[in-house]
Each structure stands twice: as C-alpha cells, then as structure tokens.
Design a protein around this motif. Sequence first.
Motif, PDB file in Angstrom:
ATOM      1  N   GLY A   9       0.788  -1.229   0.000  1.00 23.62           N
ATOM      2  CA  GLY A   9       0.000   0.000   0.000  1.00 23.62           C
ATOM      3  C   GLY A   9       0.816   1.274   0.000  1.00 23.62           C
ATOM      4  N   VAL A  10       2.134   1.185   0.161  1.00 22.97           N
ATOM      5  CA  VAL A  10       2.986   2.377   0.149  1.00 22.97           C
ATOM      6  C   VAL A  10       3.404   2.656  -1.281  1.00 22.97           C
ATOM      7  CG1 VAL A  10       5.187   3.352   0.915  1.00 22.97           C
ATOM      8  CG2 VAL A  10       3.824   1.976   2.483  1.00 22.97           C
ATOM      9  N   GLN A  11       3.292   3.914  -1.684  1.00 20.51           N
ATOM     10  CA  GLN A  11       3.675   4.276  -3.038  1.00 20.51           C
ATOM     11  C   GLN A  11       4.507   5.549  -3.035  1.00 20.51           C
ATOM     12  OE1 GLN A  11       0.283   5.235  -5.433  1.00 20.51           O
ATOM     13  NE2 GLN A  11      -0.788   6.199  -3.744  1.00 20.51           N
ATOM     14  N   THR A  12       5.315   5.714  -4.058  1.00 26.48           N
ATOM     15  CA  THR A  12       6.106   6.926  -4.231  1.00 26.48           C
ATOM     16  C   THR A  12       5.246   7.942  -4.968  1.00 26.48           C
ATOM     17  OG1 THR A  12       8.113   5.607  -4.378  1.00 26.48           O
ATOM     18  CG2 THR A  12       8.245   7.864  -5.162  1.00 26.48           C
ATOM     19  N   LEU A  13       5.159   9.149  -4.409  1.00 28.89           N
ATOM     20  CA  LEU A  13       4.326  10.189  -5.006  1.00 28.89           C
ATOM     21  C   LEU A  13       5.142  11.075  -5.942  1.00 28.89           C
ATOM     22  CD1 LEU A  13       2.354  11.351  -1.843  1.00 28.89           C
ATOM     23  CD2 LEU A  13       1.646   9.690  -3.552  1.00 28.89           C
ATOM     24  N   SER A  14       4.503  11.531  -7.010  1.00 27.17           N
ATOM     25  CA  SER A  14       5.149  12.481  -7.909  1.00 27.17           C
ATOM     26  C   SER A  14       5.208  13.847  -7.218  1.00 27.17           C
ATOM     27  CB  SER A  14       4.348  12.593  -9.210  1.00 27.17           C
ATOM     28  OG  SER A  14       3.099  13.217  -8.944  1.00 27.17           O
ATOM     29  N   LYS A  15       5.972  14.774  -7.792  1.00 28.21           N
ATOM     30  CA  LYS A  15       6.081  16.108  -7.191  1.00 28.21           C
ATOM     31  C   LYS A  15       4.726  16.807  -7.126  1.00 28.21           C
ATOM     32  CE  LYS A  15      10.881  17.033  -7.883  1.00 28.21           C
ATOM     33  NZ  LYS A  15      11.817  18.072  -7.652  1.00 28.21           N
ATOM     34  N   SER A  16       3.904  16.653  -8.149  1.00 29.97           N
ATOM     35  CA  SER A  16       2.587  17.304  -8.134  1.00 29.97           C
ATOM     36  C   SER A  16       1.687  16.676  -7.062  1.00 29.97           C
ATOM     37  CB  SER A  16       1.924  17.226  -9.504  1.00 29.97           C
ATOM     38  OG  SER A  16       1.685  15.889  -9.871  1.00 29.97           O
ATOM     39  N   GLN A  17       1.800  15.365  -6.848  1.00 28.19           N
ATOM     40  CA  GLN A  17       1.016  14.718  -5.792  1.00 28.19           C
ATOM     41  C   GLN A  17       1.491  15.183  -4.417  1.00 28.19           C
ATOM     42  OE1 GLN A  17       1.835  10.704  -7.149  1.00 28.19           O
ATOM     43  NE2 GLN A  17      -0.371  10.350  -7.429  1.00 28.19           N
ATOM     44  N   GLN A  18       2.801  15.332  -4.258  1.00 26.67           N
ATOM     45  CA  GLN A  18       3.357  15.774  -2.983  1.00 26.67           C
ATOM     46  C   GLN A  18       2.888  17.181  -2.630  1.00 26.67           C
ATOM     47  OE1 GLN A  18       7.636  15.328  -2.941  1.00 26.67           O
ATOM     48  NE2 GLN A  18       7.498  13.251  -3.761  1.00 26.67           N
ATOM     49  N   GLN A  19       2.739  18.044  -3.631  1.00 25.37           N
ATOM     50  CA  GLN A  19       2.321  19.427  -3.388  1.00 25.37           C
ATOM     51  C   GLN A  19       0.875  19.512  -2.925  1.00 25.37           C
ATOM     52  OE1 GLN A  19       3.259  21.304  -7.111  1.00 25.37           O
ATOM     53  NE2 GLN A  19       5.384  21.673  -6.529  1.00 25.37           N
ATOM     54  N   ASN A  20       0.072  18.484  -3.204  1.00 30.44           N
ATOM     55  CA  ASN A  20      -1.336  18.492  -2.822  1.00 30.44           C
ATOM     56  C   ASN A  20      -1.591  17.950  -1.421  1.00 30.44           C
ATOM     57  OD1 ASN A  20      -2.252  19.616  -5.223  1.00 30.44           O
ATOM     58  ND2 ASN A  20      -2.243  17.627  -6.239  1.00 30.44           N
ATOM     59  N   ILE A  21      -0.545  17.485  -0.730  1.00 30.14           N
ATOM     60  CA  ILE A  21      -0.708  16.945   0.618  1.00 30.14           C
ATOM     61  C   ILE A  21      -0.863  18.103   1.590  1.00 30.14           C
ATOM     62  CG2 ILE A  21       0.418  15.670   2.474  1.00 30.14           C
ATOM     63  CD1 ILE A  21       1.737  13.964   0.332  1.00 30.14           C
ATOM     64  N   LYS A  22      -1.889  18.034   2.391  1.00 30.02           N
ATOM     65  CA  LYS A  22      -2.125  19.051   3.407  1.00 30.02           C
ATOM     66  C   LYS A  22      -1.517  18.556   4.722  1.00 30.02           C
ATOM     67  CE  LYS A  22      -5.303  21.612   1.092  1.00 30.02           C
ATOM     68  NZ  LYS A  22      -4.628  21.809  -0.150  1.00 30.02           N
ATOM     69  N   GLY A  23      -0.633  19.320   5.302  1.00 33.03           N
ATOM     70  CA  GLY A  23       0.001  18.941   6.562  1.00 33.03           C
ATOM     71  C   GLY A  23      -0.862  19.326   7.744  1.00 33.03           C
ATOM     72  N   ALA A  24      -0.513  18.808   8.881  1.00 38.07           N
ATOM     73  CA  ALA A  24      -1.240  19.115  10.107  1.00 38.07           C
ATOM     74  C   ALA A  24      -0.250  19.366  11.222  1.00 38.07           C
ATOM     75  CB  ALA A  24      -2.167  17.968  10.475  1.00 38.07           C
ATOM     76  N   GLN A  25      -0.595  20.280  12.068  1.00 38.35           N
ATOM     77  CA  GLN A  25       0.223  20.575  13.233  1.00 38.35           C
ATOM     78  C   GLN A  25      -0.690  20.523  14.435  1.00 38.35           C
ATOM     79  OE1 GLN A  25       2.387  24.209  12.905  1.00 38.35           O
ATOM     80  NE2 GLN A  25       2.853  24.273  15.048  1.00 38.35           N
ATOM     81  N   SER A  26      -0.211  19.938  15.489  1.00 36.81           N
ATOM     82  CA  SER A  26      -1.059  19.806  16.661  1.00 36.81           C
ATOM     83  C   SER A  26      -0.314  20.235  17.907  1.00 36.81           C
ATOM     84  CB  SER A  26      -1.523  18.355  16.818  1.00 36.81           C
ATOM     85  OG  SER A  26      -2.249  18.214  18.003  1.00 36.81           O
TER      86      SER A  26
END
Length: 63
Positions: A9-26
């Motif tokens: 289930g682990v995959q390598t993301l392209s640069k455009s996919q990486q840019q769409n990840i929303k981070g979270a801080q808690s």
Amino acid sequence: MKKILELTGVQTLSKSQQQNIKGAQSRFITCCGFNRNKCRVSWSGSNSCEPGYCLPTGYCILY
C-alpha cells in the motif's frame, strides 16, 4: 526507507502529488513526562504515550 517502500500500500508520489498533501500541526503532541523517547498524544480526553523524539521546546515528533 527501502523497508517502508516495500510495505503493502505504500507508493512513491510524484512532485505534483506531494504538493497536494495538506500537513497538520497539533499542540496536543507533547513530551511524555521526562521520557525523551515518548510523545503524549491527546484526543477526546484520552492520552497515550507513543514512540517519538522530544524537542527542547516540549513538543514532540512521532516516529
């Protein structure tokens, strides 16, 4: 890193996919007492200590 990539289930993301990840801080992840290898994770009134790295600021990075 190679072991992580071999997991199902682990995959390598392209640069455009990486840019769409929303981070979270808690602010709910802090050091677990004086143990520098545990992080206290709080949610809905519950707490647990999980493996992590305690920063000098009192916040924690989960492994």
